[in-house]
Design an enzyme around this catalytic site. Structure first.
Site, PDB file in Angstrom:
ATOM      1  N   GLY A  87       0.822  -1.218   0.000  1.00  0.00           N
ATOM      2  CA  GLY A  87       0.000   0.000   0.000  1.00  0.00           C
ATOM      3  C   GLY A  87       0.848   1.256   0.000  1.00  0.00           C
ATOM      4  O   GLY A  87       2.069   1.222   0.106  1.00  0.00           O
ATOM      5  N   GLY A  89       2.639   3.703   1.422  1.00  0.00           N
ATOM      6  CA  GLY A  89       3.230   3.979   2.735  1.00  0.00           C
ATOM      7  C   GLY A  89       3.815   5.376   2.835  1.00  0.00           C
ATOM      8  O   GLY A  89       4.109   5.871   3.907  1.00  0.00           O
ATOM      9  N   ARG A  90       4.017   5.981   1.678  1.00  0.00           N
ATOM     10  CA  ARG A  90       4.545   7.352   1.700  1.00  0.00           C
ATOM     11  C   ARG A  90       3.997   8.150   0.518  1.00  0.00           C
ATOM     12  O   ARG A  90       4.636   9.071   0.046  1.00  0.00           O
ATOM     13  CB  ARG A  90       6.057   7.347   1.653  1.00  0.00           C
ATOM     14  CG  ARG A  90       6.625   6.575   0.487  1.00  0.00           C
ATOM     15  CD  ARG A  90       8.043   6.936   0.281  1.00  0.00           C
ATOM     16  NE  ARG A  90       8.636   6.057  -0.685  1.00  0.00           N
ATOM     17  CZ  ARG A  90       9.814   6.238  -1.212  1.00  0.00           C
ATOM     18  NH1 ARG A  90      10.519   7.277  -0.857  1.00  0.00           N
ATOM     19  NH2 ARG A  90      10.315   5.404  -2.079  1.00  0.00           N
ATOM     20  N   ASP A 122       9.086   5.935   7.439  1.00  0.00           N
ATOM     21  CA  ASP A 122       8.789   7.287   7.917  1.00  0.00           C
ATOM     22  C   ASP A 122       7.859   8.063   6.981  1.00  0.00           C
ATOM     23  O   ASP A 122       7.500   9.208   7.269  1.00  0.00           O
ATOM     24  CB  ASP A 122      10.098   8.076   8.118  1.00  0.00           C
ATOM     25  CG  ASP A 122      10.913   8.194   6.837  1.00  0.00           C
ATOM     26  OD1 ASP A 122      10.442   7.738   5.775  1.00  0.00           O
ATOM     27  OD2 ASP A 122      12.038   8.744   6.895  1.00  0.00           O
ATOM     28  N   GLY A 123       7.507   7.454   5.849  1.00  0.00           N
ATOM     29  CA  GLY A 123       6.587   8.129   4.931  1.00  0.00           C
ATOM     30  C   GLY A 123       7.222   9.261   4.140  1.00  0.00           C
ATOM     31  O   GLY A 123       6.534  10.009   3.449  1.00  0.00           O
ATOM     32  N   ARG A 173       3.351  13.375  -8.474  1.00  0.00           N
ATOM     33  CA  ARG A 173       3.446  12.423  -9.591  1.00  0.00           C
ATOM     34  C   ARG A 173       2.126  12.355 -10.343  1.00  0.00           C
ATOM     35  O   ARG A 173       1.059  12.275  -9.736  1.00  0.00           O
ATOM     36  CB  ARG A 173       3.816  11.050  -9.027  1.00  0.00           C
ATOM     37  CG  ARG A 173       3.873   9.963 -10.065  1.00  0.00           C
ATOM     38  CD  ARG A 173       4.711   8.803  -9.605  1.00  0.00           C
ATOM     39  NE  ARG A 173       3.976   7.905  -8.729  1.00  0.00           N
ATOM     40  CZ  ARG A 173       4.532   6.818  -8.190  1.00  0.00           C
ATOM     41  NH1 ARG A 173       5.798   6.522  -8.396  1.00  0.00           N
ATOM     42  NH2 ARG A 173       3.817   6.033  -7.420  1.00  0.00           N
ATOM     43  N   ARG A 180      -2.098  -1.159  -9.861  1.00  0.00           N
ATOM     44  CA  ARG A 180      -0.948  -2.025 -10.146  1.00  0.00           C
ATOM     45  C   ARG A 180      -1.391  -3.481 -10.169  1.00  0.00           C
ATOM     46  O   ARG A 180      -2.479  -3.798  -9.660  1.00  0.00           O
ATOM     47  CB  ARG A 180       0.096  -1.881  -9.012  1.00  0.00           C
ATOM     48  CG  ARG A 180       0.453  -0.455  -8.686  1.00  0.00           C
ATOM     49  CD  ARG A 180       0.573  -0.267  -7.158  1.00  0.00           C
ATOM     50  NE  ARG A 180       0.696   1.163  -6.833  1.00  0.00           N
ATOM     51  CZ  ARG A 180       1.834   1.815  -6.775  1.00  0.00           C
ATOM     52  NH1 ARG A 180       2.961   1.169  -6.960  1.00  0.00           N
ATOM     53  NH2 ARG A 180       1.848   3.098  -6.513  1.00  0.00           N
ATOM     54  N   ASP A 249       4.093  -4.891  -7.513  1.00  0.00           N
ATOM     55  CA  ASP A 249       3.472  -3.618  -7.096  1.00  0.00           C
ATOM     56  C   ASP A 249       4.030  -2.456  -7.910  1.00  0.00           C
ATOM     57  O   ASP A 249       3.515  -1.338  -7.808  1.00  0.00           O
ATOM     58  CB  ASP A 249       3.678  -3.368  -5.601  1.00  0.00           C
ATOM     59  CG  ASP A 249       5.137  -3.391  -5.196  1.00  0.00           C
ATOM     60  OD1 ASP A 249       5.803  -4.401  -5.491  1.00  0.00           O
ATOM     61  OD2 ASP A 249       5.624  -2.402  -4.622  1.00  0.00           O
ATOM     62  N   ASN A 250       5.065  -2.708  -8.702  1.00  0.00           N
ATOM     63  CA  ASN A 250       5.631  -1.658  -9.537  1.00  0.00           C
ATOM     64  C   ASN A 250       5.306  -1.882 -11.011  1.00  0.00           C
ATOM     65  O   ASN A 250       6.000  -1.364 -11.886  1.00  0.00           O
ATOM     66  CB  ASN A 250       7.147  -1.580  -9.337  1.00  0.00           C
ATOM     67  CG  ASN A 250       7.506  -1.108  -7.928  1.00  0.00           C
ATOM     68  OD1 ASN A 250       6.695  -0.490  -7.259  1.00  0.00           O
ATOM     69  ND2 ASN A 250       8.711  -1.410  -7.480  1.00  0.00           N
TER      70      ASN A 250
HETATM   71  P1  AMP Z   1       8.866   0.939  -3.361  1.00  0.00           P
HETATM   72  O1  AMP Z   1      10.137   0.221  -3.066  1.00  0.00           O
HETATM   73  O2  AMP Z   1       9.025   2.434  -3.442  1.00  0.00           O
HETATM   74  O3  AMP Z   1       8.152   0.377  -4.549  1.00  0.00           O
HETATM   75  O4  AMP Z   1       7.928   0.711  -2.114  1.00  0.00           O
HETATM   76  C1  AMP Z   1       7.553  -0.552  -1.646  1.00  0.00           C
HETATM   77  C2  AMP Z   1       6.638  -0.394  -0.482  1.00  0.00           C
HETATM   78  O5  AMP Z   1       7.319   0.229   0.612  1.00  0.00           O
HETATM   79  C3  AMP Z   1       5.416   0.475  -0.729  1.00  0.00           C
HETATM   80  O6  AMP Z   1       4.351  -0.051   0.034  1.00  0.00           O
HETATM   81  C4  AMP Z   1       5.837   1.816  -0.207  1.00  0.00           C
HETATM   82  O7  AMP Z   1       4.748   2.630   0.149  1.00  0.00           O
HETATM   83  C5  AMP Z   1       6.645   1.420   1.004  1.00  0.00           C
HETATM   84  N1  AMP Z   1       7.638   2.434   1.360  1.00  0.00           N
HETATM   85  C6  AMP Z   1       8.772   2.726   0.694  1.00  0.00           C
HETATM   86  N2  AMP Z   1       9.443   3.711   1.322  1.00  0.00           N
HETATM   87  C7  AMP Z   1       8.730   4.066   2.403  1.00  0.00           C
HETATM   88  C8  AMP Z   1       8.906   5.024   3.443  1.00  0.00           C
HETATM   89  N3  AMP Z   1       9.961   5.827   3.495  1.00  0.00           N
HETATM   90  N4  AMP Z   1       7.942   5.083   4.390  1.00  0.00           N
HETATM   91  C9  AMP Z   1       6.883   4.277   4.342  1.00  0.00           C
HETATM   92  N5  AMP Z   1       6.663   3.362   3.404  1.00  0.00           N
HETATM   93  C10 AMP Z   1       7.569   3.246   2.426  1.00  0.00           C
HETATM   94 MG    MG Z   2       6.517   0.763  -5.510  1.00  0.00          MG
END
Ligand code: AMP
Ligand code: MG
Length: 494
Positions: A87, A89-90, A122-123, A173, A180, A249-250
């Site tokens: 989901g 997360g940030r 940390d979002g 963005r 996804r 998810d990407n």
């Molecule tokens: P990503 O690697 O950017 O595709 O993210 C994979 C998952 O990790 C997704 O659910 C993101 O929302 C979560 N995520 C990545 N970085 C952060 C962050 N700094 N804080 C919270 N969630 C994160």
């Molecule tokens: Mg992602």
């Protein structure tokens, strides 16, 4: 207040697929970059997009009154392991707008603070990765590759803690949508068949409305998404792009490139190229991208099986399998067609086995690999060879004669246009400027370490004109020193 005219079809059609969540807000927003041409595409009034208003809106400090920030739910396979809840997360979807061509586009913030999906995170996001996503997305767009794009980047004035403190930023963005493969997986993992149907109907209506009336629309959706990914990955491969983290998810259902984390462009041609620091097994290596595309689509197909035919699962699996079997041939067709265009040779309508252009393309890649040639320059210098000067091309190879036989065969298959005309066409298809890793890092370091945006702005300007060779931009065309590329690593930037 920035007049977005935001709509919320996702939130309104799909209750239970997200949570409402406000952005955290930031202490001291300052605008790093506003994408004026994209703003214009979205129908935003540039006169109203003053620095202060942009800072407020694009930091999340003061959203437009018609915004409805939500964090979307999704799951996903990360490096092959299933995580039932990921989901946003940030990130937050703040709404959708209709662009100048009538297309519905998502507007989302990334790095805007914690959400119920943040798990341990940390979002937040740091300036470097935010500007990286901005830069690579714009480069991909200019190369004609479907992609999410950055509308704005705002520094937060707050540090984010990674290995050490880094300056924070928020990215705005724009995406065809943020649905996804992992969004489908979230509901499949919970055996919520009705929700899968709702989501499938939503994406059909939004992205592929021509499928709406088909009796087998969910199977048709699988086929369409498979075709889109085959075309997209072929485009990546033709410019040397390595996504780096093709987790499910990407992978966007819209067929756009999404989530620029550890992505990078290949320099020397080698299908085994990996830059991501965490991709130890080369799962997402350059040459593995079509195979991973199919792996991800297979996970997508699994989520759709119960809605394709809930009464006869075996039959649904069989039909989905037949669709998946079309992925690789479709990828290959796109990839060979693209390569033929880049080589300026006549498309053949023969089968792959007997088509002389296929052997020519295969041998071209073999030569590139054997001589460890810079992928971008090799393609670019074909135009010079058409124009009468072969040495810029042949000098890239270990032995100048290495390519002689191949060039003779190529010239026999070349389109019969006047050479000047053909060379011009090839220069419109083979970029001279790609985001070279050493230049990207140099630009991001200046922005992040010294607050100096000049190298970023200069590089961005070049990347927005990838086919237009200019003498004052010559350093942007040069490969990095080989030792640099050998040690180069990218990071997820989370
Ligand atoms: P990503 O690697 O950017 O595709 O993210 C994979 C998952 O990790 C997704 O659910 C993101 O929302 C979560 N995520 C990545 N970085 C952060 C962050 N700094 N804080 C919270 N969630 C994160
Ligand atoms: Mg992602």
């Amino acid at each position: 207040m920035i007049p977005f005219h935001l709509e919320h079809t996702y939130a309104e059609s799909l209750p239970g697929f997200f949570v409402d969540c406000p952005p955290a807000g930031v202490s001291n927003p300052s605008l790093l970059k506003l994408n004026r041409s994209l703003a214009q595409e979205l129908g935003l009034d540039l006169d109203q997009l003053t620095g202060e208003l942009s800072e407020k809106a694009f930091s999340g400090n003061q959203l437009p009154p018609d915004a409805r920030p939500i964090a979307q739910a999704y799951a996903g396979h990360q490096f092959g392991s299933f995580v039932p809840q990921l989901g946003d997360g940030r990130a937050l979807l703040i709404g959708e707008c209709i662009d100048g061509t009538g297309q519905r586009r998502d507007i989302a913030l990334k790095g805007s603070g914690r959400t119920p999906f943040s798990r341990g995170g940390d979002g937040k996001a740091a300036v470097g990765p935010v500007l990286r996503e901005y830069l690579i997305g714009e480069a991909m767009h200019a190369l004609g590759i479907p992609t999410t794009r950055a509308l704005a980047a705002v520094a937060t004035g707050e540090p984010v803690m990674r290995e050490g403190p880094l300056p924070g930023a928020v990215l705005t963005r724009v995406a065809g949508s943020h649905v996804r493969v992992g969004t489908f997986q979230f509901f499949a993992a919970r055996q919520q068949i009705d929700q899968i149907k709702q989501l499938a109907d939503y994406v059909i209506q939004r992205h592929y409305p021509d499928l709406q009336e088909l009796p087998d629309r969910y199977l048709a959706l699988l086929h369409r998404v498979s075709d889109q990914q085959a075309a997209l990955i072929a485009k990546w491969m033709l410019v040397g792009f390595i996504h780096g983290v093709m987790n499910t998810d990407n992978m966007a259902i819209s067929g756009e490139t999404i989530d620029y984390g550890p992505c990078a462009f290949m320099e020397t041609y080698d299908p085994a190229t990996v830059f991501s620091s965490i991709d130890h097994a080369g799962r997402y290596a350059f040459g593995n991208q079509p195979a991973i595309g199919l792996w991800n689509l297979t996970r997508f197909a699994e989520t759709l099986v119960p809605v394709i035919d809930g009464n006869d699962i075996d039959h649904a699996v069989e039909r989905a399998t037949r669709v998946l079997e079309t992925f690789y041939p479709t990828f290959q067709r796109n990839w060979y067609d693209g390569a033929r265009q880049k080589l300026g040779i006549v498309p053949a309508d023969k089968s792959l086995e007997s088509d002389p252009t296929v052997a020519l393309i295969d041998d071209w890649y073999k030569h590139l690999e054997d001589s460890a040639v810079d992928f971008t320059l090799a393609w670019r210098r074909l135009a010079d060879a058409v124009d009468g000067s072969e040495s810029p091309l042949t000098s890239l190879f270990n032995e100048p004669d290495a390519l002689a036989d191949w060039i003779a065969r190529w010239k026999q298959l070349l389109l019969e246009d006047p050479p000047k005309e053909l060379a011009r066409r090839l220069r419109e298809l083979n970029p001279v400027y790609i985001p070279r890793n050493h230049l990207v890092e140099e630009a991001l370091a200046a922005a992040s370490d010294e607050g100096d945006l000049q190298p970023f702005n200069d590089l961005l300007q070049v990347l927005q004109h990838p086919f237009e060779e200019r003498s004052e931009w010559s350093r942007y065309a040069e490969p990095a020193p080989k030792d640099y590329t050998k040690c180069y690593q990218t990071f997820c930037g989370t």
